[in-house]
Enzyme design. Sequence first.
Site, PDB file in Angstrom:
ATOM      1  N   LYS A  97      21.317   6.389 -11.844  1.00  0.00           N
ATOM      2  CA  LYS A  97      19.882   6.677 -11.722  1.00  0.00           C
ATOM      3  C   LYS A  97      19.372   7.361 -12.995  1.00  0.00           C
ATOM      4  O   LYS A  97      18.286   7.050 -13.498  1.00  0.00           O
ATOM      5  CB  LYS A  97      19.655   7.573 -10.502  1.00  0.00           C
ATOM      6  CG  LYS A  97      18.270   7.439  -9.913  1.00  0.00           C
ATOM      7  CD  LYS A  97      18.047   8.456  -8.824  1.00  0.00           C
ATOM      8  CE  LYS A  97      18.123   7.834  -7.440  1.00  0.00           C
ATOM      9  NZ  LYS A  97      17.827   8.823  -6.388  1.00  0.00           N
TER      10      LYS A  97
ATOM     11  N   THR B 161      10.587  18.380   2.237  1.00  0.00           N
ATOM     12  CA  THR B 161      10.023  18.677   3.562  1.00  0.00           C
ATOM     13  C   THR B 161      11.147  19.224   4.439  1.00  0.00           C
ATOM     14  O   THR B 161      12.118  18.522   4.713  1.00  0.00           O
ATOM     15  CB  THR B 161       9.440  17.388   4.171  1.00  0.00           C
ATOM     16  OG1 THR B 161       8.455  16.882   3.265  1.00  0.00           O
ATOM     17  CG2 THR B 161       8.786  17.668   5.514  1.00  0.00           C
TER      18      THR B 161
ATOM     19  N   GLU C 253       2.595   7.126  -0.775  1.00  0.00           N
ATOM     20  CA  GLU C 253       3.211   6.032  -1.524  1.00  0.00           C
ATOM     21  C   GLU C 253       2.127   5.024  -1.884  1.00  0.00           C
ATOM     22  O   GLU C 253       1.246   4.733  -1.092  1.00  0.00           O
ATOM     23  CB  GLU C 253       4.338   5.382  -0.697  1.00  0.00           C
ATOM     24  CG  GLU C 253       5.478   6.356  -0.488  1.00  0.00           C
ATOM     25  CD  GLU C 253       6.761   5.714   0.017  1.00  0.00           C
ATOM     26  OE1 GLU C 253       7.017   4.544  -0.284  1.00  0.00           O
ATOM     27  OE2 GLU C 253       7.506   6.421   0.712  1.00  0.00           O
TER      28      GLU C 253
ATOM     29  N   LEU D 100      -7.995   4.988  10.953  1.00  0.00           N
ATOM     30  CA  LEU D 100      -8.415   4.486  12.258  1.00  0.00           C
ATOM     31  C   LEU D 100      -8.298   2.971  12.310  1.00  0.00           C
ATOM     32  O   LEU D 100      -9.121   2.312  12.922  1.00  0.00           O
ATOM     33  CB  LEU D 100      -9.863   4.895  12.560  1.00  0.00           C
ATOM     34  CG  LEU D 100     -10.100   6.302  13.108  1.00  0.00           C
ATOM     35  CD1 LEU D 100     -11.546   6.447  13.553  1.00  0.00           C
ATOM     36  CD2 LEU D 100      -9.175   6.625  14.283  1.00  0.00           C
TER      37      LEU D 100
ATOM     38  N   THR E 249      15.372  14.911   2.666  1.00  0.00           N
ATOM     39  CA  THR E 249      15.783  15.530   3.943  1.00  0.00           C
ATOM     40  C   THR E 249      15.657  14.478   5.048  1.00  0.00           C
ATOM     41  O   THR E 249      14.694  14.511   5.822  1.00  0.00           O
ATOM     42  CB  THR E 249      14.916  16.759   4.309  1.00  0.00           C
ATOM     43  OG1 THR E 249      13.526  16.395   4.194  1.00  0.00           O
ATOM     44  CG2 THR E 249      15.191  17.929   3.396  1.00  0.00           C
TER      45      THR E 249
ATOM     46  N   CYS F 251       8.585   8.976   5.747  1.00  0.00           N
ATOM     47  CA  CYS F 251       8.068  10.324   6.025  1.00  0.00           C
ATOM     48  C   CYS F 251       7.554  10.530   7.441  1.00  0.00           C
ATOM     49  O   CYS F 251       8.123  11.316   8.190  1.00  0.00           O
ATOM     50  CB  CYS F 251       6.965  10.676   5.038  1.00  0.00           C
ATOM     51  SG  CYS F 251       7.602  10.912   3.379  1.00  0.00           S
TER      52      CYS F 251
END
Length: 451
Positions: A41, A133, A168, A266, A97, A276
């Site tokens: 990476k 998070t 994103e 909506l 996480t 997420c």
Amino acid sequence: MAHQAPPRITVIGTGYLGATHAAAMADLGFEVLGLDVLPEKIEMLSRGEVPMYEPGLEELLRRHVAGLEGASGRLRFTTSYEEVADFGDVHFVCVNTPQRHGEYAADMSYVDTAIESLAPLLRRRALVVGKSTVPVGSADRLAARLAELSPAGEGEVELAWNPEFLREGFAVDDTLHPDRIVVGVRSERAETLLREVYAKPVAEGSPFVVTDFPTAELVKAAANSFLATKISFINAMAEVCEAADGDVVKLAEAIGHDERIGRKFLRAGIGFGGGCLPKDLRAFMARAGELGADQALTFLREIDSINMRRRGHMVELAREAVGGGLLGKRVAVLGATFKPDSDDVRDSPALNVAGQLHLQGAQVTVYDPKGMENARRLFPTLGYADSALAAVRGADVVLHLTEWREFGELDPAVLADAVAERRILDGRNTLDAALWRKAGWTFRALGRPTA
């Protein structure tokens, strides 16, 4: 005391959040060092290449990575914690996480490992800033661990919590021009340093909200829970519209004019997914349970189940469309990612529906503008085509499941010649029904049985 020179910044974890944060910090004028434990990476990022698709991120990276032609040289990458500890004044922790296997709670092992690896090497004054998070209460625990492990000693090495709110597809803009900056701090020094780091967006008008640790940790969970609630609310209304022959798109438009409700989030469809919302929702419920406040969040269980129900409903609509049995039927699926402008297929409703149809005997062919490689890795048994036209060839029904702009611009007349049957199901309520019907298609959208 304030730094004479601007603080030097490190970013630990260069996944989706970390890579974006590192590039943005360099763009704001700081010297930045990014760390990851995966050498491949780091090699990739050092060449100015991004391990995921995110609009504008590669360009941003290439403007700053050291050694690239014409770059500012402010951004470098390493696999060495020693180098990071040595270099940085402010260390951002941006590791993942994920949801723990077999349970709702968050897996904190990557955050813990980052702190355990960094802290013993901090020999001078530094601020460690969590962006991951995490369950509320984590910052408290990590601050104690940091004080215990760092040689610089009590008072010299501090923790702060600064949750991320990236969308994103809009991550670059959200990092450079955030709609709010939230910092959980325990000292004026930590606050001053973070004000210096975020001086530019704050000067442009981004609100800077200072809180304690638990509140900063809760902000992210609360924001995502609210957004998920809004999506599941309109999807619950879609279920009622299906039963009552209403039109959920018109209903959403009508209630969205009330500014207390607002139009965003909506749009009824096959529900939310991604890396997420689902996991944050579940981790929040799990943590509330541990704190003895589970009753406060029991409604989130219903939000989650409405969301999962949407996928099953789409499968049922597809079954109905092809006459009651999926065995041997050819189904084209447009969309694999959980949302457009991303290559992320984590917990993607579109892929989930495709997989369920396949398990029930349908021959499924998927096309997505950016998510094909990731989808293939996750669901190798599905069929894949390299264009929408190729995907729909010979199809008995076409499912529109991710609202890429490309799909909205398809010519129904051209596709009509390729399919076996002109039937389309709009799982995102973004296609123009009149246009498709004019080209001879049977068109059905979620939550709009008569529209």
